[in-house]
Design an enzyme around this catalytic site. Sequence first.
Site, PDB file in Angstrom:
ATOM      1  N   TYR A   1       1.303  -5.639  12.717  1.00 61.89           N
ATOM      2  CA  TYR A   1      -0.075  -5.278  13.081  1.00 61.89           C
ATOM      3  C   TYR A   1      -0.480  -5.947  14.409  1.00 61.89           C
ATOM      4  O   TYR A   1      -1.029  -5.295  15.308  1.00 61.89           O
ATOM      5  CB  TYR A   1      -0.999  -5.710  11.949  1.00 61.89           C
ATOM      6  CG  TYR A   1      -2.450  -5.359  12.115  1.00 61.89           C
ATOM      7  CD1 TYR A   1      -2.903  -4.062  11.913  1.00 61.89           C
ATOM      8  CD2 TYR A   1      -3.387  -6.339  12.457  1.00 61.89           C
ATOM      9  CE1 TYR A   1      -4.249  -3.739  12.051  1.00 61.89           C
ATOM     10  CE2 TYR A   1      -4.725  -6.030  12.595  1.00 61.89           C
ATOM     11  CZ  TYR A   1      -5.157  -4.732  12.387  1.00 61.89           C
ATOM     12  OH  TYR A   1      -6.490  -4.420  12.530  1.00 61.89           O
TER      13      TYR A   1
ATOM     14  N   LYS B   1      -1.488  -4.109  17.884  1.00 68.00           N
ATOM     15  CA  LYS B   1      -2.825  -4.279  18.459  1.00 68.00           C
ATOM     16  C   LYS B   1      -2.775  -4.954  19.831  1.00 68.00           C
ATOM     17  O   LYS B   1      -3.618  -4.685  20.695  1.00 68.00           O
ATOM     18  CB  LYS B   1      -3.719  -5.066  17.493  1.00 68.00           C
ATOM     19  CG  LYS B   1      -4.034  -4.309  16.193  1.00 68.00           C
ATOM     20  CD  LYS B   1      -4.813  -3.025  16.476  1.00 68.00           C
ATOM     21  CE  LYS B   1      -5.355  -2.367  15.222  1.00 68.00           C
ATOM     22  NZ  LYS B   1      -6.128  -1.146  15.513  1.00 68.00           N
TER      23      LYS B   1
HETATM   24  P1  NAD Z   1     -10.072   1.501   6.973  1.00 71.60           P
HETATM   25  O1  NAD Z   1      -8.748   1.343   6.301  1.00 71.60           O
HETATM   26  O2  NAD Z   1     -11.306   1.352   6.171  1.00 71.60           O
HETATM   27  O3  NAD Z   1     -10.141   2.889   7.752  1.00 71.60           O
HETATM   28  C1  NAD Z   1      -9.060   3.323   8.549  1.00 71.60           C
HETATM   29  C2  NAD Z   1      -9.279   4.765   8.907  1.00 71.60           C
HETATM   30  O4  NAD Z   1      -8.116   5.253   9.608  1.00 71.60           O
HETATM   31  C3  NAD Z   1      -9.452   5.672   7.689  1.00 71.60           C
HETATM   32  O5  NAD Z   1     -10.377   6.663   8.011  1.00 71.60           O
HETATM   33  C4  NAD Z   1      -8.061   6.251   7.517  1.00 71.60           C
HETATM   34  O6  NAD Z   1      -8.066   7.479   6.818  1.00 71.60           O
HETATM   35  C5  NAD Z   1      -7.661   6.442   8.977  1.00 71.60           C
HETATM   36  N1  NAD Z   1      -6.222   6.590   9.140  1.00 71.60           N
HETATM   37  C6  NAD Z   1      -5.248   5.680   8.900  1.00 71.60           C
HETATM   38  N2  NAD Z   1      -4.049   6.210   9.179  1.00 71.60           N
HETATM   39  C7  NAD Z   1      -4.261   7.474   9.624  1.00 71.60           C
HETATM   40  C8  NAD Z   1      -3.424   8.520  10.084  1.00 71.60           C
HETATM   41  N3  NAD Z   1      -2.078   8.375  10.149  1.00 71.60           N
HETATM   42  N4  NAD Z   1      -3.981   9.690  10.456  1.00 71.60           N
HETATM   43  C9  NAD Z   1      -5.332   9.872  10.395  1.00 71.60           C
HETATM   44  N5  NAD Z   1      -6.184   8.909   9.992  1.00 71.60           N
HETATM   45  C10 NAD Z   1      -5.640   7.723   9.606  1.00 71.60           C
HETATM   46  O7  NAD Z   1     -10.044   0.454   8.186  1.00 71.60           O
HETATM   47  P2  NAD Z   1     -11.231  -0.196   9.044  1.00 71.60           P
HETATM   48  O8  NAD Z   1     -11.373  -1.591   8.581  1.00 71.60           O
HETATM   49  O9  NAD Z   1     -12.398   0.684   9.133  1.00 71.60           O
HETATM   50  O10 NAD Z   1     -10.471  -0.279  10.454  1.00 71.60           O
HETATM   51  C11 NAD Z   1     -10.720   0.603  11.535  1.00 71.60           C
HETATM   52  C12 NAD Z   1     -10.001   0.076  12.764  1.00 71.60           C
HETATM   53  O11 NAD Z   1     -10.466  -1.240  13.060  1.00 71.60           O
HETATM   54  C13 NAD Z   1      -8.490  -0.047  12.588  1.00 71.60           C
HETATM   55  O12 NAD Z   1      -7.846   0.288  13.783  1.00 71.60           O
HETATM   56  C14 NAD Z   1      -8.305  -1.513  12.283  1.00 71.60           C
HETATM   57  O13 NAD Z   1      -7.025  -1.959  12.619  1.00 71.60           O
HETATM   58  C15 NAD Z   1      -9.382  -2.124  13.147  1.00 71.60           C
HETATM   59  N6  NAD Z   1      -9.790  -3.466  12.725  1.00 71.60           N
HETATM   60  C16 NAD Z   1     -10.377  -3.684  11.523  1.00 71.60           C
HETATM   61  C17 NAD Z   1     -10.750  -4.965  11.184  1.00 71.60           C
HETATM   62  C18 NAD Z   1     -11.433  -5.289   9.878  1.00 71.60           C
HETATM   63  O14 NAD Z   1     -11.681  -6.471   9.626  1.00 71.60           O
HETATM   64  N7  NAD Z   1     -11.759  -4.334   9.038  1.00 71.60           N
HETATM   65  C19 NAD Z   1     -10.498  -6.030  12.056  1.00 71.60           C
HETATM   66  C20 NAD Z   1      -9.888  -5.776  13.265  1.00 71.60           C
HETATM   67  C21 NAD Z   1      -9.541  -4.484  13.612  1.00 71.60           C
END
Ligand code: NAD
Length: 259
Positions: free
Chosen positions: A167, A171
């Site tokens: 990851y 990123k």
């Molecule tokens: P989540 O798991 O709740 O949502 C992820 C979304 O991506 C979902 O809508 C899922 O269906 C979609 N997705 C995943 N793989 C896919 C694919 N192959 N095709 C189409 N859609 C796909 O995650 P989140 O926490 O909302 O994270 C959103 C973004 O923020 C991500 O890139 C994650 O890495 C980043 N992020 C999140 C956090 C956190 O603490 N939640 C921290 C840092 C970065």
Amino acid sequence: MAEDAGAPKAGCLVDLKGQTALVTGASRGIGRAIAVKLAACGARVVGVARTLEAMQGTKDAILAAGGEFEGFAADVAKAEDVKRVVDEVEAKYQKIHVLVNNAGITKDGLMLRMEDDAWDQVVDVNLKGTFLWCRAVGAVMMRGRYGRIVNISSVSGIRGNPGQANYSASKAGVIGFSQTIARELASRGITVNVVAPGFITTDMTDVLPDKIKAEVKERIPLKRLGAPEDIAEMVAFFSGPASSYVTGQVVTVDGGMTV
Ligand code: NAD
């Protein structure tokens, strides 16, 4: 003095009226908050997720607030899916003004025990997916001589995080990739910026034990875990006209965790 009420509430200072914004991973969590926010700013939001059903909640929230939303089912890491969606959106709306690469996955584990599959899947969705959408939508933006690309990275991509070698690499890759294309696309009026969230309460982080969440909260100077809306605010700024002289930047939205 007014007390800090926590995560931002609805309302928008960014004017995106008449613009089309494409948001990947728009079904839940941060992606849903971004879609809702950009719609509240006046954009017609095109959401992408694996299935249309998964985006029903996002669609309902946007339509209830008087906004515009259209969903497309696609796997963000499949070039043929990306081409199909972008061709259709361009044919229908001519321009795509804003692209937010938000879809992302984790498959955590210590590096010495990490399976090839866990590496490949995470890098495919998080990094290759970001590249595929930027390439396809970037071409549309070039023709329109305007664009705002916002890629979602993570503090794990800046500092690393034990158990997240795949990851963190994906990123960190998003950051180097974004800085490069920021320079390649700048002359056409296209900006590319990165938002790096800290710990945000979503399904992705829900799987962690409460003890870990409490420890993380303790380490955050602002003393709360982030909300998806905190990320959406920064994305809205980079999506709008006020950020026109900002490109290739990485902004951490983490309550001060990495200070
Ligand atoms: P989540 O798991 O709740 O949502 C992820 C979304 O991506 C979902 O809508 C899922 O269906 C979609 N997705 C995943 N793989 C896919 C694919 N192959 N095709 C189409 N859609 C796909 O995650 P989140 O926490 O909302 O994270 C959103 C973004 O923020 C991500 O890139 C994650 O890495 C980043 N992020 C999140 C956090 C956190 O603490 N939640 C921290 C840092 C970065």
